[in-house]
Design a protein around this motif. Structure first.
Motif, PDB file in Angstrom:
ATOM      1  N   LYS A   1       0.865 -50.544  19.321  1.00  0.00           N
ATOM      2  CA  LYS A   1       1.615 -50.235  18.101  1.00  0.00           C
ATOM      3  C   LYS A   1       1.484 -51.358  17.079  1.00  0.00           C
ATOM      4  O   LYS A   1       1.659 -52.518  17.402  1.00  0.00           O
ATOM      5  N   MET A   2       1.179 -50.981  15.847  1.00  0.00           N
ATOM      6  CA  MET A   2       1.221 -51.930  14.723  1.00  0.00           C
ATOM      7  C   MET A   2       2.229 -51.353  13.726  1.00  0.00           C
ATOM      8  O   MET A   2       2.809 -50.309  13.964  1.00  0.00           O
ATOM      9  N   ARG A   3       2.392 -52.040  12.584  1.00  0.00           N
ATOM     10  CA  ARG A   3       3.328 -51.498  11.594  1.00  0.00           C
ATOM     11  C   ARG A   3       2.874 -50.095  11.171  1.00  0.00           C
ATOM     12  O   ARG A   3       3.658 -49.198  10.982  1.00  0.00           O
ATOM     13  N   SER A   4       1.563 -49.921  11.002  1.00  0.00           N
ATOM     14  CA  SER A   4       1.021 -48.564  10.928  1.00  0.00           C
ATOM     15  C   SER A   4      -0.442 -48.602  11.350  1.00  0.00           C
ATOM     16  O   SER A   4      -1.111 -49.637  11.217  1.00  0.00           O
ATOM     17  N   GLN A   5      -0.892 -47.521  11.864  1.00  0.00           N
ATOM     18  CA  GLN A   5      -2.254 -47.440  12.403  1.00  0.00           C
ATOM     19  C   GLN A   5      -2.847 -46.075  12.031  1.00  0.00           C
ATOM     20  O   GLN A   5      -2.107 -45.131  11.711  1.00  0.00           O
ATOM     21  N   LEU A   6      -4.164 -45.959  12.060  1.00  0.00           N
ATOM     22  CA  LEU A   6      -4.819 -44.702  11.711  1.00  0.00           C
ATOM     23  C   LEU A   6      -4.454 -43.605  12.711  1.00  0.00           C
ATOM     24  O   LEU A   6      -4.348 -43.862  13.907  1.00  0.00           O
ATOM     25  N   SER A   7      -4.281 -42.384  12.195  1.00  0.00           N
ATOM     26  CA  SER A   7      -4.014 -41.235  13.073  1.00  0.00           C
ATOM     27  C   SER A   7      -5.348 -40.692  13.588  1.00  0.00           C
ATOM     28  O   SER A   7      -6.426 -41.086  13.111  1.00  0.00           O
ATOM     29  N   GLU A   8      -5.266 -39.767  14.519  1.00  0.00           N
ATOM     30  CA  GLU A   8      -6.495 -39.132  15.034  1.00  0.00           C
ATOM     31  C   GLU A   8      -7.225 -38.403  13.896  1.00  0.00           C
ATOM     32  O   GLU A   8      -8.452 -38.405  13.825  1.00  0.00           O
ATOM     33  N   ILE A   9      -6.456 -37.793  13.004  1.00  0.00           N
ATOM     34  CA  ILE A   9      -7.060 -37.073  11.859  1.00  0.00           C
ATOM     35  C   ILE A   9      -7.811 -38.061  10.968  1.00  0.00           C
ATOM     36  O   ILE A   9      -8.929 -37.802  10.528  1.00  0.00           O
ATOM     37  N   ASP A  10      -7.181 -39.243  10.719  1.00  0.00           N
ATOM     38  CA  ASP A  10      -7.842 -40.282   9.910  1.00  0.00           C
ATOM     39  C   ASP A  10      -9.164 -40.701  10.566  1.00  0.00           C
ATOM     40  O   ASP A  10     -10.174 -40.895   9.885  1.00  0.00           O
ATOM     41  N   LYS A  11      -9.116 -40.860  11.877  1.00  0.00           N
ATOM     42  CA  LYS A  11     -10.306 -41.358  12.590  1.00  0.00           C
ATOM     43  C   LYS A  11     -11.434 -40.322  12.571  1.00  0.00           C
ATOM     44  O   LYS A  11     -12.600 -40.663  12.599  1.00  0.00           O
ATOM     45  N   GLN A  12     -11.049 -39.065  12.519  1.00  0.00           N
ATOM     46  CA  GLN A  12     -12.082 -38.025  12.411  1.00  0.00           C
ATOM     47  C   GLN A  12     -12.623 -37.947  10.986  1.00  0.00           C
ATOM     48  O   GLN A  12     -13.785 -37.606  10.771  1.00  0.00           O
ATOM     49  N   PHE A  13     -11.778 -38.301  10.025  1.00  0.00           N
ATOM     50  CA  PHE A  13     -12.186 -38.217   8.613  1.00  0.00           C
ATOM     51  C   PHE A  13     -13.192 -39.308   8.226  1.00  0.00           C
ATOM     52  O   PHE A  13     -14.146 -39.066   7.473  1.00  0.00           O
ATOM     53  N   LEU A  14     -12.977 -40.523   8.727  1.00  0.00           N
ATOM     54  CA  LEU A  14     -13.721 -41.685   8.203  1.00  0.00           C
ATOM     55  C   LEU A  14     -15.238 -41.693   8.450  1.00  0.00           C
ATOM     56  O   LEU A  14     -15.998 -42.062   7.542  1.00  0.00           O
ATOM     57  N   PRO A  15     -15.729 -41.334   9.638  1.00  0.00           N
ATOM     58  CA  PRO A  15     -17.187 -41.424   9.837  1.00  0.00           C
ATOM     59  C   PRO A  15     -17.950 -40.559   8.832  1.00  0.00           C
ATOM     60  O   PRO A  15     -17.576 -39.412   8.554  1.00  0.00           O
ATOM     61  N   GLY A  16     -19.002 -41.135   8.255  1.00  0.00           N
ATOM     62  CA  GLY A  16     -19.806 -40.427   7.258  1.00  0.00           C
ATOM     63  C   GLY A  16     -19.351 -40.698   5.825  1.00  0.00           C
ATOM     64  O   GLY A  16     -20.000 -40.279   4.870  1.00  0.00           O
ATOM     65  N   ARG A  17     -18.233 -41.406   5.663  1.00  0.00           N
ATOM     66  CA  ARG A  17     -17.718 -41.683   4.301  1.00  0.00           C
ATOM     67  C   ARG A  17     -18.322 -42.968   3.760  1.00  0.00           C
ATOM     68  O   ARG A  17     -18.449 -43.965   4.474  1.00  0.00           O
ATOM     69  N   LYS A  18     -18.599 -42.913   2.465  1.00  0.00           N
ATOM     70  CA  LYS A  18     -19.220 -44.072   1.794  1.00  0.00           C
ATOM     71  C   LYS A  18     -18.159 -44.929   1.105  1.00  0.00           C
ATOM     72  O   LYS A  18     -17.198 -44.384   0.537  1.00  0.00           O
ATOM     73  N   VAL A  19     -18.365 -46.252   1.147  1.00  0.00           N
ATOM     74  CA  VAL A  19     -17.445 -47.173   0.464  1.00  0.00           C
ATOM     75  C   VAL A  19     -17.823 -47.232  -1.021  1.00  0.00           C
ATOM     76  O   VAL A  19     -18.955 -47.560  -1.362  1.00  0.00           O
ATOM     77  N   HIS A  20     -16.872 -46.894  -1.878  1.00  0.00           N
ATOM     78  CA  HIS A  20     -17.132 -46.903  -3.322  1.00  0.00           C
ATOM     79  C   HIS A  20     -16.724 -48.205  -3.983  1.00  0.00           C
ATOM     80  O   HIS A  20     -17.290 -48.599  -4.996  1.00  0.00           O
ATOM     81  N   ASN A  21     -15.733 -48.857  -3.410  1.00  0.00           N
ATOM     82  CA  ASN A  21     -15.241 -50.091  -4.034  1.00  0.00           C
ATOM     83  C   ASN A  21     -14.380 -50.843  -3.020  1.00  0.00           C
ATOM     84  O   ASN A  21     -13.849 -50.252  -2.082  1.00  0.00           O
ATOM     85  N   VAL A  22     -14.266 -52.133  -3.209  1.00  0.00           N
ATOM     86  CA  VAL A  22     -13.347 -52.934  -2.381  1.00  0.00           C
ATOM     87  C   VAL A  22     -12.528 -53.771  -3.342  1.00  0.00           C
ATOM     88  O   VAL A  22     -13.076 -54.494  -4.175  1.00  0.00           O
ATOM     89  N   THR A  23     -11.216 -53.640  -3.240  1.00  0.00           N
ATOM     90  CA  THR A  23     -10.368 -54.356  -4.186  1.00  0.00           C
ATOM     91  C   THR A  23      -9.055 -54.750  -3.510  1.00  0.00           C
ATOM     92  O   THR A  23      -8.931 -54.667  -2.296  1.00  0.00           O
ATOM     93  N   ARG A  24      -8.114 -55.187  -4.316  1.00  0.00           N
ATOM     94  CA  ARG A  24      -6.813 -55.614  -3.796  1.00  0.00           C
ATOM     95  C   ARG A  24      -5.697 -54.996  -4.624  1.00  0.00           C
ATOM     96  O   ARG A  24      -5.821 -54.886  -5.844  1.00  0.00           O
TER      97      ARG A  24
END
Ligand SMILES: [Zn+2]
Length: 297
Positions: A50-73
């Motif tokens: 457990k962390m303060r929040s963590q990725l759900s199973e749906i999130d983990k299925q969503f991410l593969p194949g996605r491209k990073v468009h930007n990295v910011t703060r």
């Protein structure tokens, strides 16, 4: 990829567990951006702890194949922007990112694979999130609501970005009317001002000549102006120096942030650099604060 033959850490294992602030996250984002921009996430793994929040199973299925468009703060979040969603990482008290070509290389360098809670694979390298105390969080926010990072900031309930033009003396003055808590505690409240923690609140207040315990409502417009100017300049200077390394933080290149050499009060035991008085230490809002009783009123 020669630069990644061995582990490159965004932050060195820490014993003090200092929380990275705006300049450190900004440094992480600017170092990470050229590495993962336009790269595609190929695999995702998370721990079961457990962390303060963590990725759900749906999130983990969503991410593969996605491209990073930007990295910011945004505030104290590292924001990895995808086409439809934001992947947010908050480092909590002890989080760090590790970039490695493979896990064996990382094991050789850090002698430990413990406390890894997220692994993002980009094909030929991995980004690992390590967090012994697990106060950090990893989450996904859809862009259906917040379409820009500015809207994302509002969505997350984050206060003024201190380096934005929208944050000036007038804003600080109006925000602090009728508020009796200490100005240092106010500055460190992310719902009021984004990304400012113990280091930069203490350094800005010293440079502005304002006592950390001053009740907010006692700040007149001249003091607000002085404080805003000092906060902006200290943050910009810290970003230009790659942040502050306090055993626990270094940039992606492995170089340690050198703003620590320019601290005037934070962590200092010497006398005041301006008047030579003994610096005083006290606990404000459960954090140790150092200030000069003579220069800061
Ligand atoms: Zn002094």
């Amino acid at each position: 990829m020669a630069a990644f033959e061995c582990v490159i850490c965004l932050s060195i294992i820490n014993q003090l567990f200092k929380m990275p602030e705006l300049p450190e996250i900004e440094t992480i984002a600017s170092n990470l951006a050229p590495l993962i921009h336009a790269k595609i996430i190929t695999k995702v793994w998370t721990s079961d702890l457990k962390m303060r929040s963590q990725l759900s199973e749906i999130d983990k299925q969503f991410l593969p194949g996605r491209k990073v468009h930007n990295v910011t703060r945004v505030g104290k979040y590292l924001v990895i922007e995808l086409l439809e969603k934001y992947l947010l990482i908050h480092f909590g008290m002890s989080g760090r990112l590790i970039v490695t070509q493979n896990v064996l290389e990382m094991q050789k360098a850090t002698r430990s694979l413990r406390h890894i809670h997220l692994c993002l694979s980009f094909g030929d390298f991995l980004i690992l999130y390590q967090d012994p105390r697990r106060f950090g969080s990893v989450r996904i926010v859809s862009k259906v609501g917040p379409k820009t990072t500015r809207q994302l900031s509002k969505f997350l309930g984050i206060g003024f970005e201190p380096l934005s033009e929208e944050f000036g003396a007038k804003e600080l003055f109006y925000m602090t009317r009728g508020i009796s808590r200490h100005i240092k505690v106010f500055l460190m409240d992310g719902k009021k001002v984004a990304g400012v923690g113990n280091i930069y609140a203490a350094e800005a207040l010293f440079r502005a000549g304002i006592r950390p315990t001053l009740p907010c409502f006692k700040l007149n417009i001249a003091k607000c102006s002085q404080l805003v100017a000092c906060l902006k300049s200290v943050l910009l200077r810290a970003i230009s120096k790659g942040g502050s390394s306090l055993r626990d933080f270094s940039g992606l290149s492995g170089e340690r942030g050198s703003f620590v050499d320019e601290h005037l009060v934070y962590g200092k035991r010497e006398n005041c650099v301006i008047c030579n008085a003994d610096l005083r230490r006290m606990n404000i809002g459960q954090r140790t604060t150092t200030f000069c009783p003579s220069c800061q009123r």
